[in-house]
Design a protein around this motif. Structure first.
Motif, PDB file in Angstrom:
ATOM      1  N   LEU A 255      -5.849  10.524  10.672  1.00 26.70           N
ATOM      2  CA  LEU A 255      -5.526  11.173   9.400  1.00 26.70           C
ATOM      3  C   LEU A 255      -4.024  11.140   9.159  1.00 26.70           C
ATOM      4  N   SER A 256      -3.630  11.025   7.892  1.00 27.44           N
ATOM      5  CA  SER A 256      -2.226  11.171   7.509  1.00 27.44           C
ATOM      6  C   SER A 256      -2.159  11.467   6.022  1.00 27.44           C
ATOM      7  N   ALA A 257      -1.237  12.344   5.645  1.00 29.61           N
ATOM      8  CA  ALA A 257      -1.001  12.608   4.221  1.00 29.61           C
ATOM      9  C   ALA A 257      -0.107  11.553   3.604  1.00 29.61           C
ATOM     10  N   ASN A 258       0.446  10.670   4.433  1.00 29.89           N
ATOM     11  CA  ASN A 258       1.324   9.607   3.951  1.00 29.89           C
ATOM     12  C   ASN A 258       0.498   8.340   3.747  1.00 29.89           C
ATOM     13  N   THR A 259       0.411   7.888   2.495  1.00 31.94           N
ATOM     14  CA  THR A 259      -0.436   6.743   2.168  1.00 31.94           C
ATOM     15  C   THR A 259       0.062   5.461   2.816  1.00 31.94           C
ATOM     16  N   VAL A 260       1.369   5.290   2.919  1.00 35.80           N
ATOM     17  CA  VAL A 260       1.916   4.085   3.543  1.00 35.80           C
ATOM     18  C   VAL A 260       1.506   4.020   5.014  1.00 35.80           C
ATOM     19  N   THR A 261       1.564   5.159   5.710  1.00 36.21           N
ATOM     20  CA  THR A 261       1.127   5.204   7.111  1.00 36.21           C
ATOM     21  C   THR A 261      -0.345   4.841   7.232  1.00 36.21           C
ATOM     22  N   CYS A 262      -1.164   5.417   6.362  1.00 35.60           N
ATOM     23  CA  CYS A 262      -2.600   5.119   6.386  1.00 35.60           C
ATOM     24  C   CYS A 262      -2.857   3.625   6.196  1.00 35.60           C
ATOM     25  N   TRP A 263      -2.145   3.030   5.258  1.00 34.36           N
ATOM     26  CA  TRP A 263      -2.369   1.615   4.962  1.00 34.36           C
ATOM     27  C   TRP A 263      -1.933   0.732   6.130  1.00 34.36           C
ATOM     28  N   GLU A 264      -0.861   1.100   6.793  1.00 31.08           N
ATOM     29  CA  GLU A 264      -0.436   0.334   7.968  1.00 31.08           C
ATOM     30  C   GLU A 264      -1.469   0.437   9.090  1.00 31.08           C
ATOM     31  N   LEU A 265      -2.098   1.592   9.254  1.00 35.12           N
ATOM     32  CA  LEU A 265      -3.155   1.731  10.253  1.00 35.12           C
ATOM     33  C   LEU A 265      -4.338   0.825   9.928  1.00 35.12           C
ATOM     34  N   VAL A 266      -4.663   0.714   8.632  1.00 32.45           N
ATOM     35  CA  VAL A 266      -5.741  -0.190   8.210  1.00 32.45           C
ATOM     36  C   VAL A 266      -5.355  -1.634   8.528  1.00 32.45           C
ATOM     37  N   LYS A 267      -4.150  -2.025   8.197  1.00 32.43           N
ATOM     38  CA  LYS A 267      -3.700  -3.399   8.411  1.00 32.43           C
ATOM     39  C   LYS A 267      -3.706  -3.773   9.893  1.00 32.43           C
ATOM     40  N   GLN A 268      -3.531  -2.778  10.760  1.00 30.81           N
ATOM     41  CA  GLN A 268      -3.518  -3.050  12.193  1.00 30.81           C
ATOM     42  C   GLN A 268      -4.902  -2.912  12.841  1.00 30.81           C
ATOM     43  N   GLY A 269      -5.948  -2.784  12.009  1.00 33.19           N
ATOM     44  CA  GLY A 269      -7.313  -2.835  12.528  1.00 33.19           C
ATOM     45  C   GLY A 269      -7.844  -1.557  13.124  1.00 33.19           C
ATOM     46  N   LEU A 270      -7.252  -0.408  12.769  1.00 33.19           N
ATOM     47  CA  LEU A 270      -7.674   0.847  13.371  1.00 33.19           C
ATOM     48  C   LEU A 270      -8.760   1.565  12.582  1.00 33.19           C
ATOM     49  N   GLY A 271      -9.123   1.046  11.421  1.00 30.85           N
ATOM     50  CA  GLY A 271     -10.183   1.683  10.648  1.00 30.85           C
ATOM     51  C   GLY A 271     -10.262   1.111   9.249  1.00 30.85           C
ATOM     52  N   ILE A 272     -11.246   1.600   8.503  1.00 31.58           N
ATOM     53  CA  ILE A 272     -11.452   1.180   7.117  1.00 31.58           C
ATOM     54  C   ILE A 272     -10.614   2.078   6.209  1.00 31.58           C
ATOM     55  N   GLY A 273      -9.992   1.494   5.214  1.00 35.58           N
ATOM     56  CA  GLY A 273      -9.169   2.263   4.287  1.00 35.58           C
ATOM     57  C   GLY A 273      -9.658   2.156   2.862  1.00 35.58           C
ATOM     58  N   ILE A 274      -9.342   3.164   2.071  1.00 35.99           N
ATOM     59  CA  ILE A 274      -9.623   3.160   0.636  1.00 35.99           C
ATOM     60  C   ILE A 274      -8.270   2.986  -0.058  1.00 35.99           C
ATOM     61  N   MET A 275      -8.138   1.904  -0.821  1.00 39.75           N
ATOM     62  CA  MET A 275      -6.846   1.600  -1.421  1.00 39.75           C
ATOM     63  C   MET A 275      -7.032   0.964  -2.784  1.00 39.75           C
ATOM     64  N   SER A 276      -6.092   1.195  -3.675  1.00 34.07           N
ATOM     65  CA  SER A 276      -6.133   0.577  -5.002  1.00 34.07           C
ATOM     66  C   SER A 276      -5.868  -0.915  -4.876  1.00 34.07           C
ATOM     67  N   ASN A 277      -6.410  -1.673  -5.825  1.00 28.83           N
ATOM     68  CA  ASN A 277      -6.194  -3.125  -5.763  1.00 28.83           C
ATOM     69  C   ASN A 277      -4.746  -3.499  -6.028  1.00 28.83           C
ATOM     70  N   TRP A 278      -3.946  -2.601  -6.658  1.00 26.16           N
ATOM     71  CA  TRP A 278      -2.516  -2.849  -6.826  1.00 26.16           C
ATOM     72  C   TRP A 278      -1.873  -3.148  -5.478  1.00 26.16           C
ATOM     73  N   VAL A 279      -2.153  -2.286  -4.512  1.00 27.46           N
ATOM     74  CA  VAL A 279      -1.541  -2.418  -3.197  1.00 27.46           C
ATOM     75  C   VAL A 279      -2.238  -3.486  -2.373  1.00 27.46           C
ATOM     76  N   ALA A 280      -3.560  -3.486  -2.389  1.00 28.81           N
ATOM     77  CA  ALA A 280      -4.308  -4.397  -1.524  1.00 28.81           C
ATOM     78  C   ALA A 280      -4.035  -5.862  -1.851  1.00 28.81           C
ATOM     79  N   GLU A 281      -3.821  -6.183  -3.118  1.00 26.61           N
ATOM     80  CA  GLU A 281      -3.552  -7.569  -3.485  1.00 26.61           C
ATOM     81  C   GLU A 281      -2.216  -8.064  -2.945  1.00 26.61           C
ATOM     82  N   LEU A 282      -1.365  -7.136  -2.521  1.00 25.00           N
ATOM     83  CA  LEU A 282      -0.094  -7.516  -1.909  1.00 25.00           C
ATOM     84  C   LEU A 282      -0.212  -7.603  -0.389  1.00 25.00           C
ATOM     85  N   SER A 283      -1.418  -7.391   0.138  1.00 28.28           N
ATOM     86  CA  SER A 283      -1.643  -7.394   1.588  1.00 28.28           C
ATOM     87  C   SER A 283      -2.750  -8.387   1.931  1.00 28.28           C
TER      88      SER A 283
END
Length: 305
Positions: A227-255
């Motif tokens: 868990l984290s209240a910081n969205t950037v931290t959450c997204w980095e955890l997703v990118k590193q394979g630690l779990g599934i994330g819910i993210m807007s396509n604005w951000v995901a299309e840049l990843s």
């Protein structure tokens, strides 16, 4: 009904006109006095003298707040032309080109500030290199009326009457995972395949569970080991394979290192977006330039051009 006067028939004191124009563009008498290098009482007297000379009220005054009246709006377009003409004369005399300079404060969520604003600011540096931008990064709402920011990118529509807002495209949020996570746990084919999946929790888990349930996915707190209240931290955890994330396509299309994994039965979550500023501040040339650039660089599907 809009107030209208033939301003060309009025004899102007340029110092009074300049005081009026600076007050509008800077947003307050105190800011205008700093911009012009004059004492605030002197500037206030010049604005009052212009109102007396014209026989109209240019500002509604509520406490320390100033709001243009219809007469003030009508006068503004004319004196702005006068100001631009005076600037052109001065620049022609000195051989300098016209510049827009000053500070603009933009309030945005951490994800918007980290992933979306850099591309806008790169273009802004090309168009107006003398504008300084301060980014107020917060997932809470900045109070524009208290001048905590000049422009805010919000996920809710503003209700304050003295704010102006532009509706931006919604940014649907989807489920995303990194290849490393999918290699360990497999790609979900149905929503039931997600019953035991690990999700990255953003902010309040109870609220996430409620929202996801409305969109076809039933989870429990046990599905959120991180868990984290910081969205950037959450997204980095997703990118590193630690779990599934819910993210807007604005951000995901840049990843490109993550994959959308929505199974049949999961409905994307629409995320509304509003570009907001104070009604007075929107008349400032530098703030209007930044406001319009932010609007311009949002594509039809919500991705930055």
């Amino acid at each position: 009904m809009r107030f209208c006067m033939d301003w060309r028939s009025v004899s102007f004191d340029w110092n009074q006109v300049r005081a009026f124009l600076a007050t509008v563009e800077e947003g307050s008498l105190s800011a205008a006095s700093r911009a012009l290098g004059q004492a605030q009482p002197t500037l206030g007297r010049q604005v009052s003298a212009l109102e007396a000379a014209l026989g109209v009220t240019l500002f509604d005054r509520v406490g320390k707040s100033l709001t243009l009246t219809p007469s003030g709006v009508d006068l503004l377009e004319h004196v702005r032309e006068m100001g631009e003409a005076a600037t052109r004369i001065s620049l022609a005399a000195t051989g300098h080109s016209q510049q827009i300079a000053g500070k603009v404060k933009i309030s945005a969520s951490d994800a918007t500030a980290a992933y979306l604003l850099p591309r806008v600011l790169a273009e802004l540096r090309n168009r107006a290199p003398d504008i300084t931008v301060e980014i107020v990064t917060s997932n809470a709402l900045s109070d524009l009326r208290r001048r905590e920011a000049d422009i805010a990118i919000r996920h809710i529509r503003p209700t304050e009457p003295d704010l102006v807002a532009l509706k931006l495209p919604d940014t649907p949020a989807h489920l995303y995972a990194a290849p490393a996570y999918l290699a360990r746990f497999g790609r979900p084919r149905t929503v039931s395949d997600l019953a035991d999946a690990a999700f990255i929790g953003m902010d309040r888990v109870e609220l996430m569970i409620e929202i996801l349930h409305q969109h076809g996915l039933t989870l429990t707190p046990a599905n959120f080991p991180l868990l984290s209240a910081n969205t950037v931290t959450c997204w980095e955890l997703v990118k590193q394979g630690l779990g599934i994330g819910i993210m807007s396509n604005w951000v995901a299309e840049l990843s490109p290192e993550v994959e959308r994994i929505d199974p049949p039965g999961f409905l994307p979550i629409p995320v509304p977006n509003w570009l907001t500023t104070h009604r007075e501040l929107h008349t400032s040339r530098r703030i209007r330039l930044v406001f319009d650039l932010l609007a311009e660089m949002i594509g039809d599907k919500g991705a930055l051009r």
